[in-house]
Write a protein that holds these residues in place. Structure first.
Motif, PDB file in Angstrom:
ATOM      1  N   LEU A 146     -27.430   7.838 -33.874  1.00  0.00           N
ATOM      2  CA  LEU A 146     -26.718   6.623 -32.681  1.00  0.00           C
ATOM      3  C   LEU A 146     -27.733   5.520 -32.894  1.00  0.00           C
ATOM      4  O   LEU A 146     -26.926   4.653 -32.431  1.00  0.00           O
ATOM      5  N   ALA A 147     -28.643   5.416 -33.629  1.00  0.00           N
ATOM      6  CA  ALA A 147     -29.487   3.799 -33.339  1.00  0.00           C
ATOM      7  C   ALA A 147     -29.133   3.728 -34.049  1.00  0.00           C
ATOM      8  O   ALA A 147     -28.760   1.652 -34.717  1.00  0.00           O
ATOM      9  N   PHE A 194     -20.876   6.210 -34.693  1.00  0.00           N
ATOM     10  CA  PHE A 194     -21.911   7.168 -34.859  1.00  0.00           C
ATOM     11  C   PHE A 194     -20.388   8.390 -35.877  1.00  0.00           C
ATOM     12  O   PHE A 194     -21.001   9.096 -36.303  1.00  0.00           O
ATOM     13  N   PRO A 231     -29.763  13.078 -35.628  1.00  0.00           N
ATOM     14  CA  PRO A 231     -28.973  12.969 -34.590  1.00  0.00           C
ATOM     15  C   PRO A 231     -29.083  11.255 -33.980  1.00  0.00           C
ATOM     16  O   PRO A 231     -28.252  10.008 -33.598  1.00  0.00           O
ATOM     17  N   ASP A 232     -30.463  11.503 -33.033  1.00  0.00           N
ATOM     18  CA  ASP A 232     -31.345  10.479 -33.015  1.00  0.00           C
ATOM     19  C   ASP A 232     -31.301   8.896 -33.191  1.00  0.00           C
ATOM     20  O   ASP A 232     -30.505   7.700 -33.331  1.00  0.00           O
TER      21      ASP A 232
END
Lengths: 82, 82, 82, 82, 82, 82
Positions: B25-26, B71, B21-22
């Motif tokens: 998001l980026a 997202f 998920p990180d």
């Protein structure tokens, strides 16, 4: 939006399928542009508006928002290019 | 948005798949940035706009909104990393 | 949004799965906050902006909007905690 | 949104399932309110903001927008009460 | 939105199912109106706000936006009347 | 939005199915227009508002946003014309 007959050219968007996410993003931008064009068909007026919004962060963010919504549609149409 | 041919670089987004998920998001932030870049390709103007919006809560919230929409797309593409 | 490399910390969001809708809502808020942090990494500036938006109904509503979009994503990721 | 730890009370939303669309709409409003509360936990400040937005069409429309997004989530969670 | 207990009348929306897209659009407008009514229950104040937004393009567009979000929900609930 | 009975003409949108994405985009614009018409049924007032928003980039972008949301709905209804 309040006009009786905004015009969308036939064949402007023959398909939502694209080969890559990059092309999908370009199509999302095109869809945003076509909506503007349908509501304001006069190219000269659209051109006149350009310098204003292109140097205005608020409006660039707003455009990015519209593109994001269209990109959702295009990405779903392409089953996310998985 | 009113330009005839906003440019999205080929290979800018080769895939929507990310490991976490990180990273998703980026990627969502990157997608927002690419849309802005396509509409305002001049890097100097974009740079000039930066101090304004970066210290303006309204605009930071607006950017966060665009990222949230992107997202959604990226998360769906990754089946929510389940 | 216009920066080349907004930073999202690795491990900031290891998963979208939460035990309850309450925790999902907290995660939705966190996602909104991480996007802001990535665009404006300077904690002092973010802190300086706080009093303004926290006492401004328009901005609180705008934040609630961003959280709602993120909550859609988190809820879908959790199959709505059914 | 910029705070480190916005608070969502545990058990504030134990489930997204409701019996009817009416109850779903009420839950959608509650979710919007909980997000605001998490960002601005001071009840006195929230109370002070109330007269302003409650008599301002723009803000009422903005709230209605947030509720609409949350209602999408709640409706999906309830398989549209079909 | 900041009130403890916005009121949604029971039986205001017994179902999201409609016979046609036209009726679905009318329901989408009704959902937007119910949210406003829940946040501002005073009919006199709502009436007083009316002339302002009804002759303001920005607000009409904003309302159309809220209706579009609700229409997504209603359309999905009706499997797009296919 | 605050009126008791906004009017949507029966048969204004008999179906969401269209043959092509172009036609889908035109329908998305029509849906936005119908919502405005329902909220402001007076054609003369709508006509009076036109010059203002048609030459205002912010409002054109806002309309494009509404169309994008409606286009999501129409595209889903048409299974993305795949």
């Amino acid at each position: 939006m309040f006009r009786r007959a905004p015009v969308v050219s036939a064949q402007a968007v023959p398909t939502l399928v694209t080969k890559t996410p990059d092309e999908g993003l370009a199509l999302a931008i095109k869809l945003a542009r076509l909506a503007v064009k349908a509501v304001q068909p006069d190219a000269d007026i659209r051109k006149k508006l350009r310098p204003g919004y292109e140097e205005d962060a608020t409006q660039l963010i707003a455009i990015s928002h519209v593109v994001a919504v269209n990109f959702q549609t295009v990405a779903a149409a392409n089953k996310y290019w998985r």
